[in-house]
Structure formats: C-alpha cells, structure tokens
Design a protein around this motif. Structure first.
Motif, PDB file in Angstrom:
ATOM      1  N   ALA A 176       0.835  -1.205   0.000  1.00 53.01           N
ATOM      2  CA  ALA A 176       0.000   0.000   0.000  1.00 53.01           C
ATOM      3  C   ALA A 176       0.868   1.252   0.000  1.00 53.01           C
ATOM      4  CB  ALA A 176      -0.948   0.001   1.199  1.00 53.01           C
ATOM      5  N   ARG A 177       1.909   1.253   0.795  1.00 55.33           N
ATOM      6  CA  ARG A 177       2.798   2.414   0.851  1.00 55.33           C
ATOM      7  C   ARG A 177       3.434   2.670  -0.517  1.00 55.33           C
ATOM      8  NH1 ARG A 177       6.610   4.005   5.696  1.00 55.33           N
ATOM      9  NH2 ARG A 177       4.702   3.280   6.638  1.00 55.33           N
ATOM     10  N   TYR A 178       3.868   1.626  -1.186  1.00 55.59           N
ATOM     11  CA  TYR A 178       4.472   1.767  -2.509  1.00 55.59           C
ATOM     12  C   TYR A 178       3.459   2.315  -3.513  1.00 55.59           C
ATOM     13  CZ  TYR A 178       6.908   0.670  -6.827  1.00 55.59           C
ATOM     14  OH  TYR A 178       7.506   0.758  -8.060  1.00 55.59           O
ATOM     15  N   LEU A 179       2.234   1.768  -3.502  1.00 54.16           N
ATOM     16  CA  LEU A 179       1.204   2.243  -4.417  1.00 54.16           C
ATOM     17  C   LEU A 179       0.846   3.706  -4.142  1.00 54.16           C
ATOM     18  CD1 LEU A 179      -1.078  -0.918  -4.544  1.00 54.16           C
ATOM     19  CD2 LEU A 179       0.317  -0.006  -6.409  1.00 54.16           C
ATOM     20  N   LEU A 180       0.774   4.085  -2.871  1.00 54.44           N
ATOM     21  CA  LEU A 180       0.493   5.477  -2.522  1.00 54.44           C
ATOM     22  C   LEU A 180       1.632   6.400  -2.968  1.00 54.44           C
ATOM     23  CD1 LEU A 180      -1.172   4.961   0.951  1.00 54.44           C
ATOM     24  CD2 LEU A 180      -2.269   5.885  -1.105  1.00 54.44           C
ATOM     25  N   ASP A 181       2.856   5.918  -2.880  1.00 54.21           N
ATOM     26  CA  ASP A 181       3.989   6.709  -3.354  1.00 54.21           C
ATOM     27  C   ASP A 181       3.927   6.893  -4.871  1.00 54.21           C
ATOM     28  OD1 ASP A 181       6.430   8.147  -2.803  1.00 54.21           O
ATOM     29  OD2 ASP A 181       7.474   6.491  -3.806  1.00 54.21           O
ATOM     30  N   LEU A 182       3.546   5.833  -5.588  1.00 54.08           N
ATOM     31  CA  LEU A 182       3.380   5.956  -7.038  1.00 54.08           C
ATOM     32  C   LEU A 182       2.294   6.979  -7.369  1.00 54.08           C
ATOM     33  CD1 LEU A 182       3.530   2.257  -8.309  1.00 54.08           C
ATOM     34  CD2 LEU A 182       5.269   4.027  -8.588  1.00 54.08           C
ATOM     35  N   MET A 231      -8.009  11.044  -0.207  1.00 47.39           N
ATOM     36  CA  MET A 231      -8.588   9.709  -0.307  1.00 47.39           C
ATOM     37  C   MET A 231      -9.577   9.545   0.827  1.00 47.39           C
ATOM     38  SD  MET A 231      -5.356   7.324   0.946  1.00 47.39           S
ATOM     39  CE  MET A 231      -6.177   5.759   1.013  1.00 47.39           C
ATOM     40  N   ASP A 232     -10.689   8.888   0.536  1.00 45.02           N
ATOM     41  CA  ASP A 232     -11.686   8.605   1.553  1.00 45.02           C
ATOM     42  C   ASP A 232     -11.386   7.236   2.146  1.00 45.02           C
ATOM     43  OD1 ASP A 232     -12.981  10.978   0.947  1.00 45.02           O
ATOM     44  OD2 ASP A 232     -14.340  10.041  -0.491  1.00 45.02           O
ATOM     45  N   VAL A 233     -11.365   7.173   3.468  1.00 42.58           N
ATOM     46  CA  VAL A 233     -11.045   5.922   4.169  1.00 42.58           C
ATOM     47  C   VAL A 233     -12.112   5.678   5.217  1.00 42.58           C
ATOM     48  CG1 VAL A 233      -9.338   4.710   5.564  1.00 42.58           C
ATOM     49  CG2 VAL A 233      -8.576   6.336   3.832  1.00 42.58           C
ATOM     50  N   TRP A 234     -12.657   4.488   5.232  1.00 39.80           N
ATOM     51  CA  TRP A 234     -13.618   4.138   6.276  1.00 39.80           C
ATOM     52  C   TRP A 234     -12.888   4.032   7.603  1.00 39.80           C
ATOM     53  CZ3 TRP A 234     -16.752  -0.394   3.736  1.00 39.80           C
ATOM     54  CH2 TRP A 234     -17.487   0.117   2.653  1.00 39.80           C
ATOM     55  N   GLN A 235     -13.383   4.696   8.616  1.00 41.90           N
ATOM     56  CA  GLN A 235     -12.722   4.706   9.923  1.00 41.90           C
ATOM     57  C   GLN A 235     -12.586   3.309  10.513  1.00 41.90           C
ATOM     58  OE1 GLN A 235     -15.213   7.730  11.880  1.00 41.90           O
ATOM     59  NE2 GLN A 235     -13.298   8.796  12.310  1.00 41.90           N
ATOM     60  N   ARG A 236     -13.523   2.443  10.207  1.00 42.76           N
ATOM     61  CA  ARG A 236     -13.470   1.092  10.788  1.00 42.76           C
ATOM     62  C   ARG A 236     -12.383   0.231  10.153  1.00 42.76           C
ATOM     63  NH1 ARG A 236     -16.355  -2.830   7.770  1.00 42.76           N
ATOM     64  NH2 ARG A 236     -17.484  -1.901   6.043  1.00 42.76           N
ATOM     65  N   LEU A 237     -11.830   0.681   9.020  1.00 39.48           N
ATOM     66  CA  LEU A 237     -10.745  -0.058   8.373  1.00 39.48           C
ATOM     67  C   LEU A 237      -9.417   0.485   8.887  1.00 39.48           C
ATOM     68  CD1 LEU A 237     -12.119  -0.283   4.727  1.00 39.48           C
ATOM     69  CD2 LEU A 237     -12.270  -1.995   6.534  1.00 39.48           C
ATOM     70  N   LEU A 238      -9.078   0.070  10.083  1.00 45.67           N
ATOM     71  CA  LEU A 238      -7.892   0.606  10.756  1.00 45.67           C
ATOM     72  C   LEU A 238      -6.604   0.442   9.949  1.00 45.67           C
ATOM     73  CD1 LEU A 238      -8.663  -0.302  14.469  1.00 45.67           C
ATOM     74  CD2 LEU A 238      -8.959   1.879  13.296  1.00 45.67           C
ATOM     75  N   ALA A 263      -2.879   5.311   5.234  1.00 42.34           N
ATOM     76  CA  ALA A 263      -3.066   6.696   4.806  1.00 42.34           C
ATOM     77  C   ALA A 263      -2.243   7.643   5.675  1.00 42.34           C
ATOM     78  CB  ALA A 263      -4.547   7.072   4.856  1.00 42.34           C
ATOM     79  N   SER A 264      -2.265   7.426   6.967  1.00 40.02           N
ATOM     80  CA  SER A 264      -1.504   8.267   7.889  1.00 40.02           C
ATOM     81  C   SER A 264      -0.007   8.158   7.623  1.00 40.02           C
ATOM     82  CB  SER A 264      -1.822   7.872   9.332  1.00 40.02           C
ATOM     83  OG  SER A 264      -1.082   8.654  10.226  1.00 40.02           O
TER      84      SER A 264
END
Length: 122
Positions: A65-71, A86-93, A99-100
């Motif tokens: 995920a970090r790599y994809l976000l960097d791309l 990006m929208d993130v559901w809070q329950r998906l910790l 994202a953080s």
C-alpha cells in the motif's frame, strides 16, 4: 474484486465511471502467486483523488500500500497536482494507518454506508 469485498453488484459500472474521469490511472501490482495490490486514481477539482486502494491479504503489512500510494503521489506531482485526497472508512484501521503513514491527515468525517443508496433530497 470490489463486488466481492463489499457485497455489491455494481463494481463494473463504478469502474467505468472512474475510467471516464480526468487523468484516470490504474496501477496493479502482481506477484508470481497473483494480485498483490491495486490503486485507482484521477484528478478532480484541481487535486488528485485516490479512489480505490487494495492490498491482497497475503501481501498486507509488507509495504504494498505504501508503494502504491507513493506511485500515486508521483503521478499527481507529474500532472501538476499539489494536493490529493482519499476517503477511508474509519473502521478499516489498517487503511487508516496506511493513509496516515503516507502523510494523509483526517479532514472531515462523513457517514456513508456501502450498500445503501441515500437520497439526500428526501
């Protein structure tokens, strides 16, 4: 995948709508054993939008995920976009943590339910 993850039947229609957006890009990471991750991005109102980020269970917590976000960040910068969201559901910790770690910060809490269409006019 979206239909299976969220018990919906409109994933193909949603993908088609996303593909029509300005600057749409889809990046898929594949390992010899199959899908590792995927990200869908586009531009909207002068900012980059991360519309979908997915990491396959066997590849979670390995930097996919970090790599994809960097791309995505580099893609947006190359397109001249200085901000992204990006929208993130809070329950998906795990998604919130990813994202953080990528530098996103919470700005607004929205209440939406994946399998319920809400008519805001009523």
């Amino acid at each position: 995948r979206y239909d299976a993850l969220f018990a919906r039947g409109d994933g193909a229609a949603q993908l088609k709508a996303m593909q029509a957006k300005e600057g749409f890009s889809r990046t898929v990471m594949v390992a010899p054993s199959g899908l590792a991750g995927e990200i869908l991005v586009w531009a909207e109102d002068g900012e980059g939008v991360i519309g979908h980020l997915y990491t396959a269970p066997p590849f979670r917590r390995q930097g996919v995920a970090r790599y994809l976000l960097d791309l995505a960040r580099r893609y947006f910068l190359d397109a001249g976009l200085q901000t992204s969201r990006m929208d993130v559901w809070q329950r998906l910790l795990p998604a919130c943590r990813a994202a953080s770690a990528a530098g996103f910060r919470p700005v607004q809490n929205l209440k939406e339910y994946a399998a319920i269409d809400i008519d805001w006019e009523e």
